[in-house]
Motif scaffolding. Structure first.
Motif, PDB file in Angstrom:
ATOM      1  N   LEU A 173     -19.842  -6.103 -42.564  1.00 56.28           N
ATOM      2  CA  LEU A 173     -19.348  -6.837 -41.394  1.00 56.28           C
ATOM      3  C   LEU A 173     -19.240  -8.339 -41.679  1.00 56.28           C
ATOM      4  N   GLY A 174     -20.225  -8.889 -42.407  1.00 59.21           N
ATOM      5  CA  GLY A 174     -20.174 -10.308 -42.757  1.00 59.21           C
ATOM      6  C   GLY A 174     -19.001 -10.633 -43.671  1.00 59.21           C
ATOM      7  N   ALA A 175     -18.754  -9.778 -44.663  1.00 59.14           N
ATOM      8  CA  ALA A 175     -17.626 -10.004 -45.577  1.00 59.14           C
ATOM      9  C   ALA A 175     -16.300  -9.869 -44.839  1.00 59.14           C
ATOM     10  N   SER A 176     -16.211  -8.902 -43.939  1.00 58.08           N
ATOM     11  CA  SER A 176     -14.978  -8.729 -43.163  1.00 58.08           C
ATOM     12  C   SER A 176     -14.733  -9.923 -42.256  1.00 58.08           C
ATOM     13  N   LEU A 177     -15.776 -10.416 -41.615  1.00 58.58           N
ATOM     14  CA  LEU A 177     -15.645 -11.582 -40.743  1.00 58.58           C
ATOM     15  C   LEU A 177     -15.242 -12.821 -41.540  1.00 58.58           C
ATOM     16  N   THR A 178     -15.831 -13.006 -42.706  1.00 58.91           N
ATOM     17  CA  THR A 178     -15.467 -14.146 -43.565  1.00 58.91           C
ATOM     18  C   THR A 178     -14.007 -14.053 -43.991  1.00 58.91           C
ATOM     19  N   GLY A 179     -13.586 -12.859 -44.409  1.00 58.78           N
ATOM     20  CA  GLY A 179     -12.188 -12.670 -44.800  1.00 58.78           C
ATOM     21  C   GLY A 179     -11.228 -12.903 -43.650  1.00 58.78           C
ATOM     22  N   ALA A 180     -11.601 -12.463 -42.451  1.00 57.57           N
ATOM     23  CA  ALA A 180     -10.752 -12.677 -41.281  1.00 57.57           C
ATOM     24  C   ALA A 180     -10.637 -14.156 -40.944  1.00 57.57           C
ATOM     25  N   CYS A 181     -11.742 -14.890 -41.056  1.00 61.63           N
ATOM     26  CA  CYS A 181     -11.704 -16.332 -40.775  1.00 61.63           C
ATOM     27  C   CYS A 181     -10.835 -17.075 -41.779  1.00 61.63           C
ATOM     28  N   VAL A 182     -10.963 -16.737 -43.039  1.00 62.57           N
ATOM     29  CA  VAL A 182     -10.154 -17.410 -44.076  1.00 62.57           C
ATOM     30  C   VAL A 182      -8.695 -17.033 -43.918  1.00 62.57           C
TER      31      VAL A 182
END
Length: 189
Positions: A173-182
């Motif tokens: 979930l953290g990696a997905s959220l980071t990717g979505a923000c970038v």
């Protein structure tokens, strides 16, 4: 509506501002003219049954007129003949320009790539942990059937794997959220 004829005559006497093609554009036009003439004069083109609305000669004429219009800007030295000028242009090297990404795009690309890799690995890890948890719970059920000789070792292993699976889901979930923000930041540019 009243039109002042004196103003109209004054407009006609204004000097025309001519836009000129740059040297690179003129060289390209000359190369196009040369290529079109080579194609038109080739044996292969003569053998084609080709009759479009606009002939190759029309394209050559249009390019020639455009070049003639810009001929006075001294793009071609007067001491060269046309053949010498074309052979001179053929010797010119072609410049290849490499596109360089700026540092912000490089960082965004790196973060997106890293986030997608981490997300895939964490999903894979989660699936192995869930399978391990199910396996340990099954073995614990088998051990419970022994009765008094039951030792709760498999349930401890199941809880360890279950906690690891939850942690792996959190990483996903953290990696997905980071990717979505970038990725959202990239769309803002």
């Amino acid at each position: 509506m009243y039109i002042n004829l004196r103003n109209l005559e004054a407009i006609n006497e204004l000097p025309l501002e001519r836009k000129m093609l740059n040297q690179n554009q003129l060289r390209r036009l000359e190369a196009i003219d040369r290529w079109l003439r080579e194609i038109r004069d080739s044996e292969e083109f003569r053998q084609l049954e080709y009759s479009p609305d606009v002939m190759l000669g029309d394209a050559i004429q249009a390019v020639g007129e455009l070049l003639d219009e810009h001929d006075y800007c001294d793009s071609k030295p007067l001491n060269f003949t046309d053949e010498q000028w074309h052979s001179y242009l053929e010797q010119k090297p072609v410049m290849h320009i490499r596109r360089v990404k700026n540092w912000r795009k490089k960082i965004n690309s790196f973060i997106l790539d890293a986030a997608s890799e981490v997300a895939i690995l964490s999903l894979l890890t989660t699936s192995f942990m869930v399978v391990g948890t199910i396996f340990c719970h099954g073995l614990d059920r088998i051990e419970q059937s022994k009765g008094e000789e039951y030792q709760p070792t498999w349930i401890y292993n199941a809880k360890i794997l279950e906690g690891s699976a939850i942690a792996s889901i959190a990483v996903f979930l953290g990696a997905s959220l980071t990717g979505a923000c970038v990725a959202g930041d990239k769309n803002d540019d």
